[in-house]
Structures are given as C-alpha cells and as structure tokens.
Design a protein around this motif. Sequence first.
Motif, PDB file in Angstrom:
ATOM      1  N   GLY A 201       8.688   0.681  -2.706  1.00 38.01           N
ATOM      2  CA  GLY A 201       8.319  -0.259  -3.751  1.00 38.01           C
ATOM      3  C   GLY A 201       7.742  -1.552  -3.224  1.00 38.01           C
ATOM      4  N   GLN A 202       7.895  -1.813  -1.915  1.00 39.69           N
ATOM      5  CA  GLN A 202       7.427  -3.064  -1.341  1.00 39.69           C
ATOM      6  C   GLN A 202       6.248  -2.901  -0.395  1.00 39.69           C
ATOM      7  N   VAL A 203       5.939  -1.676   0.050  1.00 36.45           N
ATOM      8  CA  VAL A 203       4.861  -1.501   1.027  1.00 36.45           C
ATOM      9  C   VAL A 203       3.678  -0.715   0.482  1.00 36.45           C
ATOM     10  N   ASP A 204       3.807  -0.121  -0.710  1.00 38.43           N
ATOM     11  CA  ASP A 204       2.698   0.704  -1.203  1.00 38.43           C
ATOM     12  C   ASP A 204       1.533  -0.151  -1.697  1.00 38.43           C
ATOM     13  N   ASP A 205       1.770  -1.000  -2.681  1.00 32.39           N
ATOM     14  CA  ASP A 205       0.698  -1.816  -3.235  1.00 32.39           C
ATOM     15  C   ASP A 205       0.339  -2.996  -2.336  1.00 32.39           C
ATOM     16  N   GLU A 206       1.288  -3.462  -1.537  1.00 30.27           N
ATOM     17  CA  GLU A 206       1.036  -4.635  -0.710  1.00 30.27           C
ATOM     18  C   GLU A 206       0.259  -4.304   0.557  1.00 30.27           C
ATOM     19  N   PHE A 207       0.543  -3.134   1.167  1.00 28.68           N
ATOM     20  CA  PHE A 207      -0.063  -2.829   2.458  1.00 28.68           C
ATOM     21  C   PHE A 207      -0.728  -1.456   2.509  1.00 28.68           C
ATOM     22  N   GLY A 208      -0.673  -0.696   1.446  1.00 27.45           N
ATOM     23  CA  GLY A 208      -1.302   0.621   1.433  1.00 27.45           C
ATOM     24  C   GLY A 208      -0.576   1.651   2.268  1.00 27.45           C
ATOM     25  N   LEU A 209       0.725   1.434   2.532  1.00 30.98           N
ATOM     26  CA  LEU A 209       1.523   2.346   3.356  1.00 30.98           C
ATOM     27  C   LEU A 209       2.467   3.155   2.478  1.00 30.98           C
ATOM     28  N   SER A 210       2.936   4.248   3.026  1.00 31.80           N
ATOM     29  CA  SER A 210       3.934   5.077   2.350  1.00 31.80           C
ATOM     30  C   SER A 210       4.999   5.473   3.363  1.00 31.80           C
ATOM     31  N   VAL A 211       6.255   5.237   3.011  1.00 34.12           N
ATOM     32  CA  VAL A 211       7.385   5.656   3.838  1.00 34.12           C
ATOM     33  C   VAL A 211       7.912   6.961   3.258  1.00 34.12           C
ATOM     34  N   ASP A 212       7.671   8.066   3.957  1.00 37.58           N
ATOM     35  CA  ASP A 212       8.020   9.383   3.427  1.00 37.58           C
ATOM     36  C   ASP A 212       9.519   9.649   3.482  1.00 37.58           C
ATOM     37  N   SER A 213      10.188   9.175   4.514  1.00 36.54           N
ATOM     38  CA  SER A 213      11.631   9.418   4.635  1.00 36.54           C
ATOM     39  C   SER A 213      12.243   8.382   5.561  1.00 36.54           C
ATOM     40  N   ILE A 214      13.531   8.161   5.375  1.00 33.89           N
ATOM     41  CA  ILE A 214      14.297   7.235   6.213  1.00 33.89           C
ATOM     42  C   ILE A 214      15.632   7.883   6.524  1.00 33.89           C
ATOM     43  N   THR A 215      16.008   7.881   7.784  1.00 30.48           N
ATOM     44  CA  THR A 215      17.367   8.268   8.181  1.00 30.48           C
ATOM     45  C   THR A 215      18.154   7.004   8.462  1.00 30.48           C
ATOM     46  N   MET A 216      19.436   7.030   8.138  1.00 28.52           N
ATOM     47  CA  MET A 216      20.241   5.815   8.230  1.00 28.52           C
ATOM     48  C   MET A 216      21.611   6.143   8.808  1.00 28.52           C
TER      49      MET A 216
END
Length: 379
Positions: A201-216
């Motif tokens: 929600g914070q990197v798509d419209d602002e930087f044109g990036l997509s985070v597909d998955s995150i491990t935590m």
Amino acid sequence: MGIIGKIKGELVDIIEWIDDSRSTLAWRFPRYNNEIKNEAELIVREGQQAVFVYRGKLADRFGPGHYTLTSENLPLLSTLQGWKHGFNSPFRSEVYFINTRPVTDLRWGTPNPVTVRDPDFTMVQVRANGLCVVRVAEPEIFLREVIGTDSSVDVDEISELIRRVITVAFSDMIMETRLGVIDLQGRQVELSEKLCTFVNGQVDDEFGLSVDSITMNISLPDEITNAMTRGVARGVEESGFLNNVGDLGRYQQGKAADAMIAAAQNPGGGAMGDMMSAGMGVALGSQMAGQFGGQGAQPAPATVPPPLPGAATFHVDNGGQAAGPFTVAQLQPAVASGQFNASTLVWSQGMPGWVAAGTVPALSGLFSTPPPLPNNPPA
C-alpha cells in the motif's frame, strides 16, 4: 549485394540489453546524442520492458518481442516529434530497459526494537527480520520517481527504501493487531501476509514497485524467552502430564519419587534417611506394580526380600511423618548412629497407638548397654 543495399544495411541498428546480474533494475541504452537510426531493430527479452523517453516524458513502451521501429509502432513518439509522413533517420529518444523479474534475496530487519504492550509481560521490545521479494510493477512510475536521469539503477539503491518502508509498516501492523508477544510468534505466517499488504500500500503508487511476498521472524528478549520456557515446563507438570496420563495416583507417585531422591541426596539424613528412602522405594514399587498389573504388565521382581513370617515390623515417627515398616535388624544401625532411641515413637500391627520404643519388649534390647568387663585379678 550492391552498394545501395550495403549502405542501407549499415544504417540498421540493433537495440537490446543482455543482463546476467539480476541485480540491475533499470539500464539506459547508450547512444551518442540518443540518436536511433531509421528501421532500427528492438529486441526485448523475457523479464524486460523497453521504454522510450522523449524530452523527459515517457512515450512508447514495448514488452518482450522483436520489433522494427517505424512510425507505425511508435505512435506517441511520432506525435511528440511531429512525424506526419514517417520520420527521417536518425531520430532522438532515450531508451530504458526495465527489469521486471522479481528480486528474491532482499533482506530486511528492524534497526531498533518495537515496543509491544503485552497482557502477561506488560511492555516488551521485539525485533523482526526476514526476506522480501520485490519487482518493478509500474515502469512509468518507477522511471519518474526512482530512475530520474540515472543511467542505471541497482537493487541496492532501493533496498534501503524497502527496508525503511517495511520497518514502519511492521510497527503500524503490530499496533493495529494489538496482539501479545506469544500470539505474535505463533501467528508469524499470517502476520507476514498482512505485513506484505501494508507494504504494498505504500510502494505501489509512490515508487512503481510491488512486494510479492515477505517472510518474517519475530525475536523476543532472552528473559521473555526463558520465562516462556519455564511457563511451558510448569504447564506440562501441572496440567499436561495429568491430562495425558489421566491418573492422579501416578502424579503423586512422581512427587513421591522426587521426595525419595531428595532424601537420598540429603547429607543430613543419616541412617534414618537411608531407611526412609528404601522403605519409600519398596512401597512405590509395590504401588506401581499394582497400577500396571491391571494393564497387563508383569510385576518386576522384588529387589528387597519381604520380612520373614512372624517377624515383627515397626513404623517409626520421623519428625512427624511415619516411616517404615522396619524390622528390628533394620533399626539397629539407626540406634548406633543416634537416629533412633528409646523415646522415639513406634507403632506395629496390633498396638493400640504410638508408644515409646523403649517400652516395647521386642525393641527394648536395642537400648540396653552391656555391663563393664570385670577387672582382671592381680597376678
């Protein structure tokens, strides 16, 4: 081939990007004065996009394929440069290749701990780290917000940006869920998906990036981990063991065995402590044999022989607790060590109550001292 065909062949240009690093996200095709020849060939490989930029504005975009550049397949560039009847060679345009393949090894971690309000431990500082998969989803936004006028963009240039965004999103997510630290560790997979939604929600419209998955992986302070370990151990002892075994008698036997071991290890127990341990061991063995006998188990052979028929046995008062039964021979070492004397209370089968050991005929002989040896007559 004639001279005209040869000259025409030399005017054909090939625009392509061969990258084997997987770490470069964007690369500008080098060309003197950004001039591209008429009918140049454009080769875009899988995992790439080619973007034409004219005077700082994105014009045409090409996906994977092989193209011959003409005014027909460059409609926006034709409009911007005013080509009415085709363009004259050469024409000027910047060409950027965008890597759209996912970057799978970008590591992240919270530089500072995040404070969590916990119902059991009050305030706890937790840390988190893991991996994230990121890729360029919108080349136009990425070109405008990240690339700018750079000739190339490496993944290291966005890694700090991604880490900062994930850290802020992790803190916001923790505050929103209001979970305690135990629940946080138990629901890490679910929370990883939620964190991925927060970050996108914070990197798509602002930087044109997509985070597909995150491990935590959420880590807790050592003192909290140790407290949780002790709590689990107590839970197994107090509830889990009883629930699994379903027999309070066995739980009491376990406690009795612990007491027996403690008595045997007590250096001040003396002979009476040894006899108590032996007596408890025999009794406990008999009880367990009776318990498991009903389940088809064969009783273990006795290691201590029972008293002979007719031999008197006595229970002994040991600091307010009954110990025994013991035979007279077993009590004799306790008399020698001072652990058992004539005033010690004893009880045996058939006796109305507890009496002093010195008043029992079978035991009184243990406390009588032999007379002194007679003096030898003078020679």
